[in-house]
Design a protein around this motif. Sequence first.
Motif, mmCIF file in Angstrom:
data_model
loop_
_atom_site.group_PDB
_atom_site.id
_atom_site.type_symbol
_atom_site.label_atom_id
_atom_site.label_comp_id
_atom_site.label_asym_id
_atom_site.label_seq_id
_atom_site.Cartn_x
_atom_site.Cartn_y
_atom_site.Cartn_z
ATOM 1 N N TRP A 104 0.816 -1.207 0.000
ATOM 2 C CA TRP A 104 0.000 0.000 0.000
ATOM 3 C C TRP A 104 0.850 1.257 0.000
ATOM 4 C CZ3 TRP A 104 -4.730 1.396 -1.103
ATOM 5 C CH2 TRP A 104 -5.651 0.390 -1.287
ATOM 6 N N LYS A 105 1.896 1.272 0.810
ATOM 7 C CA LYS A 105 2.774 2.434 0.878
ATOM 8 C C LYS A 105 3.355 2.708 -0.511
ATOM 9 C CE LYS A 105 5.280 3.976 4.562
ATOM 10 N NZ LYS A 105 6.263 3.954 5.639
ATOM 11 N N THR A 106 3.823 1.674 -1.178
ATOM 12 C CA THR A 106 4.378 1.816 -2.522
ATOM 13 C C THR A 106 3.336 2.381 -3.486
ATOM 14 O OG1 THR A 106 5.917 -0.012 -2.155
ATOM 15 C CG2 THR A 106 5.434 0.563 -4.445
ATOM 16 N N ALA A 107 2.152 1.794 -3.491
ATOM 17 C CA ALA A 107 1.093 2.228 -4.408
ATOM 18 C C ALA A 107 0.700 3.681 -4.161
ATOM 19 C CB ALA A 107 -0.121 1.311 -4.261
ATOM 20 N N LEU A 108 0.552 4.051 -2.904
ATOM 21 C CA LEU A 108 0.118 5.413 -2.586
ATOM 22 C C LEU A 108 1.200 6.438 -2.884
ATOM 23 C CD1 LEU A 108 -1.829 4.612 0.677
ATOM 24 C CD2 LEU A 108 -2.803 5.270 -1.539
ATOM 25 N N LEU A 109 2.456 6.099 -2.624
ATOM 26 C CA LEU A 109 3.535 7.029 -2.955
ATOM 27 C C LEU A 109 3.637 7.210 -4.468
ATOM 28 C CD1 LEU A 109 6.225 6.011 -0.327
ATOM 29 C CD2 LEU A 109 4.934 8.161 -0.429
#
Length: 176
Positions: A146-151
């Motif tokens: 999720w962190k990767t996708a949102l960044l």
Amino acid sequence: MQTRQIPPRTSRFDTPFGPLLVRAHDGVVHALRPWRVGDAADDDGSNRPIHDVLDAYLSGDARTLGLPCEATGTPFQCSVWSALTEIGWGELTTYAALAELIGRPGSARAVGQAVAAHPAPLVLGTHRVVAGDGRLTGADRDAIVWKTALLRLEGHVVHEGRLIGAEAAGSVRVAA
């Protein structure tokens, strides 16, 4: 006469990055996190407005969620959570810089634990906090996904779990 407290309703919101658990009551988010094995939905449709907000945000049509959130924590956790609300769309900071911001230098690890403890990390933008060397950290694999996708949604370049060529708030350089 006692009034009966209606518990928050839980719904599943499917996204390209995986499903989310949405737990809310009267439009106030109590939890918003990746869906886990064993989670169950009991939604009566009342979470639909929150799903609409999430859809707009994840499609790039909105830069803020603007969802009210209710979470309880220790005074330290609450100070970290409050500071997180100051990090806007596309901005970054590090755990160490966040510790400095709340007046607790040297407590980056405790700040990381407080960040991870929030029941609705997407609402607070916890994905915008990274390690000082640009590594993406999180409680589990789903958190990193999720962190990767949102960044990436916010315009950052992420490769193999690390930000590439980004600057974190407070002039802290995070590089490959």
